[in-house]
Design an enzyme around this catalytic site. Structure first.
Site, mmCIF file in Angstrom:
data_model
loop_
_atom_site.group_PDB
_atom_site.id
_atom_site.type_symbol
_atom_site.label_atom_id
_atom_site.label_comp_id
_atom_site.label_asym_id
_atom_site.label_seq_id
_atom_site.Cartn_x
_atom_site.Cartn_y
_atom_site.Cartn_z
ATOM 1 N N THR A 190 8.424 17.289 12.373
ATOM 2 C CA THR A 190 9.502 18.158 11.850
ATOM 3 C C THR A 190 8.540 19.602 11.474
ATOM 4 O O THR A 190 9.016 20.572 11.587
ATOM 5 C CB THR A 190 9.931 17.733 10.462
ATOM 6 O OG1 THR A 190 10.459 16.434 10.665
ATOM 7 C CG2 THR A 190 10.848 18.812 9.778
ATOM 8 N N HIS A 249 10.172 12.660 22.179
ATOM 9 C CA HIS A 249 9.310 11.552 21.851
ATOM 10 C C HIS A 249 8.727 10.945 22.895
ATOM 11 O O HIS A 249 7.953 9.770 22.844
ATOM 12 C CB HIS A 249 9.895 10.587 20.940
ATOM 13 C CG HIS A 249 9.863 11.202 19.535
ATOM 14 N ND1 HIS A 249 8.999 11.924 18.680
ATOM 15 C CD2 HIS A 249 11.106 10.985 18.610
ATOM 16 C CE1 HIS A 249 9.535 12.232 17.569
ATOM 17 N NE2 HIS A 249 10.680 11.593 17.320
ATOM 18 N N ARG A 307 9.338 13.262 3.291
ATOM 19 C CA ARG A 307 8.996 12.345 2.002
ATOM 20 C C ARG A 307 7.772 12.978 1.386
ATOM 21 O O ARG A 307 7.928 13.057 0.087
ATOM 22 C CB ARG A 307 8.697 11.045 3.009
ATOM 23 C CG ARG A 307 8.404 9.948 1.670
ATOM 24 C CD ARG A 307 8.419 8.464 2.457
ATOM 25 N NE ARG A 307 7.036 8.299 3.065
ATOM 26 C CZ ARG A 307 5.932 8.187 2.280
ATOM 27 N NH1 ARG A 307 6.004 7.698 0.932
ATOM 28 N NH2 ARG A 307 4.775 8.122 2.822
ATOM 29 N N LYS A 308 6.484 13.000 1.930
ATOM 30 C CA LYS A 308 5.373 13.199 1.202
ATOM 31 C C LYS A 308 4.656 14.388 2.088
ATOM 32 O O LYS A 308 4.023 15.418 1.546
ATOM 33 C CB LYS A 308 4.602 12.168 0.797
ATOM 34 C CG LYS A 308 5.269 11.392 -0.320
ATOM 35 C CD LYS A 308 3.978 10.233 -0.892
ATOM 36 C CE LYS A 308 4.541 9.508 -1.896
ATOM 37 N NZ LYS A 308 3.577 8.309 -2.263
#
Length: 327
Positions: A75, A135, A292-293
């Site tokens: 991302t 991917h 998320r982090k």
């Protein structure tokens, strides 16, 4: 069954189904049913899409392919490259910047998703430069990509952080889908270490792109997530130079590089409404699941010393004498 440079081409869906029946099958690190094809693991629909991608995609010299292992910073890479290549079209600090209202996965779509919805899409009208994400390993890219002058950027990340990010991502998926039923972290880790994960083994994928980046650096730029975090300005310069649109002296003085870094930072993107709500990439995955982090070393709070030792040993064995280090 036809063959193109050693890659099987399946012209009909029923022929693909025959192939699928012959492939080894296992449950992956996120418990999805996976199929082993040419050394890598795929969901059945993803493999069919990849084969359609191989068969129909016609690369243009101006194309940009962003390749990553899942949960390796995909991302972030998409947003950075879009911002770099469109900096003259969308003011970095302007309200019209597409990244403020559209998710990075929409502005830079996955080729696997494009060909999942349409096995022979017409991409000729896509504005240049066309930027696509994928991917897939290098060996599974279409021959038209390898034969063209299009640019490839590959981003990798410490496998320990990849696993932890994948583990948490899997726990955010709906629990009412039988194929996505949760498993223990120990089971997930064991499968990951065996390489049984989406588009994995991730270290084998990284090694393919690494070798190609050494052989043809003008084609493949190999980036590490940790180096992006350590010095984003330096890496943005590398990205721009690789894509043939280096930052000018005037842009550097105007702090355009810093503005791109801020625009695409985890803190900024994760707090945008478009990235906090909705389900734009997959119908069962909320946009917020992709933010998320974004930390380096988050594995330290999740993996046991034994897990760390096991995975470090595994990666070291796989990459021995390659010149590539991932820890």
């Amino acid at each position: 069954m036809n063959s193109t440079n050693g890659v099987k081409v399946l012209p009909e869906s029923n022929e693909f189904q025959k192939l699928l029946l012959s492939l080894p099958k296992e449950r992956g690190a996120m418990n999805q049913p996976l199929n082993l094809y040419k050394g890598f693991w795929y969901r059945s629909h993803a493999l069919e899409s990849v084969m359609a991608f191989q068969r129909h995609f016609q690369a243009q010299d101006s194309d940009i392919i962003l390749a990553t292992a899942p949960k390796a910073g995909t991302t972030w890479l998409k947003s950075l490259v879009f911002a770099v290549t469109h900096r003259s079209q969308y003011r970095i600090t302007g309200q019209n910047n597409l990244l403020l209202t559209t998710t990075p996965h929409e502005v830079v779509p996955f080729l696997e998703e494009i060909y999942n919805h349409n096995k022979s899409p017409d991409l000729t009208s896509t504005p240049s430069p066309r930027i696509f994400g994928t991917h897939v390993p290098y060996t599974m890219l279409p021959e038209s990509v390898k034969a063209s002058k299009c640019k490839i950027i590959y981003l990798f990340r410490n496998p320990k952080d990849i696993f932890v990010s994948m583990w948490h991502f899997g726990r955010m998926l709906p629990k009412d889908i039988p194929s996505l039923q949760p498993i223990t972290i120990e089971e997930s880790f064991e499968r990951f270490c065996k390489g049984i994960s989406l588009f994995g083994p991730c270290w084998d994928q990284a090694l393919e792109y690494w070798k190609r980046s050494i052989e043809k650096p003008e084609e493949v730029l190999f980036l590490k997530y940790e180096e992006l975090k350590e010095d984003i300005n330096k890496q943005l310069k590398r990205i721009a130079e690789h894509l043939g649109c280096p930052f000018s002296y005037k842009e550097e003085n105007a702090e355009v590089i810093e503005d791109i870094a801020k625009l695409c930072s985890f803190q900024h993107l994760s707090n945008l409404e478009v990235n906090k709500t909705g389900k734009d990439l997959f119908p069962q995955v909320e946009n917020r699941a992709f933010f998320r982090k974004g930390l380096v070393g988050d594995w330290k709070s999740t993996l046991t010393p034994s897990m760390v030792e096991t995975l470090d040993w595994m990666v070291e064995q796989k990459l021995h004498d390659s010149g590539l280090t991932l820890n």
